[in-house]
Design an enzyme around this catalytic site. Structure first.
Site, mmCIF file in Angstrom:
data_model
loop_
_atom_site.group_PDB
_atom_site.id
_atom_site.type_symbol
_atom_site.label_atom_id
_atom_site.label_comp_id
_atom_site.label_asym_id
_atom_site.label_seq_id
_atom_site.Cartn_x
_atom_site.Cartn_y
_atom_site.Cartn_z
ATOM 1 N N GLU A 110 2.677 -14.955 -2.909
ATOM 2 C CA GLU A 110 1.371 -15.135 -2.284
ATOM 3 C C GLU A 110 0.374 -15.811 -3.225
ATOM 4 O O GLU A 110 -0.796 -15.958 -2.887
ATOM 5 C CB GLU A 110 0.814 -13.789 -1.792
ATOM 6 C CG GLU A 110 1.536 -13.275 -0.564
ATOM 7 C CD GLU A 110 0.901 -12.038 0.041
ATOM 8 O OE1 GLU A 110 1.096 -11.829 1.255
ATOM 9 O OE2 GLU A 110 0.219 -11.276 -0.675
ATOM 10 N N ASP B 131 6.721 -3.531 -0.047
ATOM 11 C CA ASP B 131 6.132 -3.515 -1.390
ATOM 12 C C ASP B 131 6.484 -2.226 -2.124
ATOM 13 O O ASP B 131 6.739 -2.237 -3.337
ATOM 14 C CB ASP B 131 4.619 -3.686 -1.297
ATOM 15 C CG ASP B 131 4.236 -5.035 -0.706
ATOM 16 O OD1 ASP B 131 4.932 -6.021 -0.979
ATOM 17 O OD2 ASP B 131 3.244 -5.097 0.044
#
Length: 288
Positions: A137, A232
């Site tokens: 990201e 995550d």
């Protein structure tokens, strides 16, 4: 907590989460949703997950010089993540994720990267201590520069799916992908230098080495309400378990349990489990 040191180089967002009656089809408007705000971003999520599981964690990232920044960093600060290298960009806003979640916990996510996209390699600190976790990201040039500076264990989470230089795949001791990302990478993963973990949601995960499966695990049965952050939690847990010397199958089971527990609460960071919760979940599982 005095676990192994981990540096996470990654994104920081504020999540706007709409709990919807269903996920919209293309062109469809779904009404009746409930809105909540939570800290997020894959980098921030993985840093907080690793901290709650026992690691000493530093997060390297960027936020905007705006009112959303403090909110985005609040839980990280409260849990003792080192934020010394989380700077405010005066020219870009804090990143935002717009997330729609269905009643069964599935989600759709759109990210406005803001300061994350403006995080260029020259803004990295000169030293990255301990193991390194990165995702995609941030600009790929920044990820590549971080990996080049790493001296220890490197975990590379290829999410969201994007082109990645072969050198990064060869350098990483651990690559983590979901099945969609694995399909996007194709045969390149078979030539990765280290372990490759592939996650399959409720069906569990497997570890591969040189293209061969060496371990597999299924998550404990839980009542999932929001899968945001589950991946995550898995990344952080698997990295930590391997750093602690757990065997591949035990490390994978630990990671699957952490990911499953993260899906039992709403929001990415509020849902991330602590180590005692993961260990209790594993202990409660019936013997094979």
């Amino acid at each position: 907590m005095s676990g192994p040191p981990i540096t996470v180089v990654g994104s920081i967002n504020l999540d706007f989460v709409a709990q919807a009656p269903k996920l919209p089809a293309p062109g469809e408007t779904v009404t009746g949703a409930r809105l909540a705000r939570h800290p997020g971003g894959k980098g921030a999520n993985q840093a907080l997950a690793a901290r709650r599981l026992g690691a000493q964690v530093a997060l390297v990232g960027r936020v905007g010089a705006d009112a959303m920044a403090d909110e985005a960093l609040a839980l990280l600060r409260a849990d003792g993540v080192d934020l010394s290298d989380c700077a405010a960009d005066p020219h870009a806003p804090t990143g935002v994720a717009l997330i729609a979640v269905s009643p069964d916990g599935e989600n759709q996510i759109v990210v406005a990267s803001g300061a994350n996209a403006a995080f260029t390699p020259d803004r990295l600190p000169g030293r990255l201590d301990g193991a390194l976790i990165c995702q995609l990201e941030l600009p790929i040039e920044t990820v590549a520069a971080a990996v080049e500076r790493a001296e220890g264990f490197v975990c590379l989470n290829l999410a969201p799916a994007a082109p990645v230089p072969e050198a990064l795949l060869r350098r990483a001791e651990l690559i983590v992908v979901n099945e969609t990302e694995a399909a996007a990478c194709g045969e390149r993963l078979a030539h990765a230098g280290g372990l490759v973990a592939v996650t399959y949601g409720r069906r569990g995960a497997e570890l591969r080495k040189a293209g061969d499966r060496i371990a597999e695990a299924r998550p404990p049965q839980v009542e999932a309400v929001d899968s945001t952050g589950a991946g995550d939690a898995f990344v952080a847990a698997l990295t930590l378990a391997l750093l602690e010397g757990r065997e591949p199958e035990a490390a994978l089971a630990f990671a699957c349990a952490a990911g499953a527990l993260a899906a039992t609460r709403r929001g990415a960071q509020p849902s991330l489990p602590r180590r005692d919760q993961v260990e209790a979940c594993l202990a409660a599982r019936p013997a094979p």
